[in-house]
Enzyme design. Structure first.
Site, short mmCIF file in Angstrom:
data_model
loop_
_atom_site.label_atom_id
_atom_site.label_comp_id
_atom_site.label_asym_id
_atom_site.label_seq_id
_atom_site.Cartn_x
_atom_site.Cartn_y
_atom_site.Cartn_z
N PRO A 2 29.28 -17.42 14.72
CA PRO A 2 29.49 -19.14 14.07
C PRO A 2 28.89 -20.03 15.25
O PRO A 2 29.33 -20.01 16.24
CB PRO A 2 31.09 -19.10 14.12
CG PRO A 2 31.66 -17.74 14.10
CD PRO A 2 30.52 -16.99 14.94
N GLU A 3 27.99 -20.60 14.82
CA GLU A 3 27.59 -21.84 15.62
C GLU A 3 28.02 -23.27 14.75
O GLU A 3 28.89 -23.09 13.75
CB GLU A 3 25.95 -21.77 15.67
CG GLU A 3 25.64 -20.50 16.58
CD GLU A 3 24.48 -20.69 17.54
OE1 GLU A 3 24.07 -21.91 17.64
OE2 GLU A 3 23.65 -19.64 17.83
#
Length: 271
Positions: A2-3
DNA sequence: AAGCTGTCCTGAAAGC
DNA sequence: TGCTTTCAGGACAGCT
């Protein structure tokens, strides 16, 4: 992993549905990156007011404080009226009047931290050092250039540090630098105004595109199975070592910067 | 102050 | 085939 775009898509997928819910119970699994900071029972009876985001942190606003949720690199959230019994990698659950919020995180780099309203110091400790939001008006090309001029470290590592601009992780740092035609090893303070402006635009474009794609591929990231949720990345350089550059066909190269892999095209990113 | 390095964790993939 | 090693990643502590 997850960015910023994945975190924002996750937020949008359950923020409205959980708002107004009353906590009935909270459960912890194995230890995460940081301790919760309060007894889980302290959350019972509080209502969820809203879900915001700062960098890669989700900010769940409660009656008497905030729950800061970080997905680390392998974390994902589910929110549904009911869920199957928790598995060995489900490490936090918030049972509410409107559904069950569950953090699934095999590698446990993620965290859920409760920051009571009065604990200003803790909030500053966790969020105080963060840079500006890249998709908000405060991310300005001129101020970005001024900030880069204070730093002698390689531009890739300055972007990753997150104290100038948040949300640019390892993947998007390589992608944005390719888009701007800047070599990742270039000292940040050697980047001219026009090139900083190009990098600024590249960061915004790369993150916005990922967010747009996430909107379609991650529509049910939280409510669905939690497995198929990650972005199917279509990258220009990331994880493409040895493969031909999509722009000039030169072989993409990889180097290590601060124990992290960097990818770039030696021709398109000459300096 | 800024910039390094080591650390946390575990599943997947590569190496032997 | 099965075991061991390496790698991936975000962000902090503790140095210099």
């Amino acid at each position: 992993m997850p960015e910023l775009p994945e975190v924002e898509v996750t937020r949008r997928s359950f923020a409205d549905r959980i708002a107004g819910a009353t906590v009935r119970a909270a459960r912890l699994g194995k230890p995460l990156r940081w301790p919760l900071g309060v007894a889980p029972e302290a959350l019972v009876g509080q209502r969820v007011r809203s879900v915001g985001r700062r960098g890669k942190y989700l900010l769940v606003e409660m009656d008497r404080g905030w729950l800061l949720v970080h997905l680390g690199m392998s974390g994902s959230l589910q929110f549904a009226p009911a869920l199957p019994p928790p598995g060995p990698h489900d490490h936090f659950e918030l049972d509410t009047s409107q559904g069950l919020l569950r953090l699934h995180d095999p590698r446990r780099f993620g965290a859920v931290v409760c920051v009571p309203s009065l604990d200003h110091a803790r909030a500053v400790q966790l969020l105080g050092g963060l840079g500006v939001e890249p998709l908000e008006a405060g991310f300005d090309p001129v101020r970005f250039h001024q900030a880069l001029r204070q730093r002698r470290a390689p531009i890739k590592q300055v972007l990753l540090a997150g104290d100038i601009v948040v949300g640019v992780g390892n993947i998007y740092a390589s992608e944005a630098l390719f888009s701007a035609g800047i070599r990742p090893t270039t000292r940040a303070d050697r980047i001219s105004g026009p090139r900083a402006a190009r990098l600024h635009a590249a960061i915004v474009q790369v993150l916005q595109r990922a967010l747009a794609v996430g909107g379609s591929t991650l529509r049910d990231f939280v409510s669905a199975d939690g497995q198929s949720g990650y972005f199917q990345l279509d990258t220009m350089v990331y994880d493409r070592a040895g493969q031909p550059c999509r722009r000039c066909a030169t072989a993409i190269r990889t180097i290590r910067q601060g124990q992290r892999s960097t990818y770039f095209c030696p021709l398109c990113q000459a300096r």
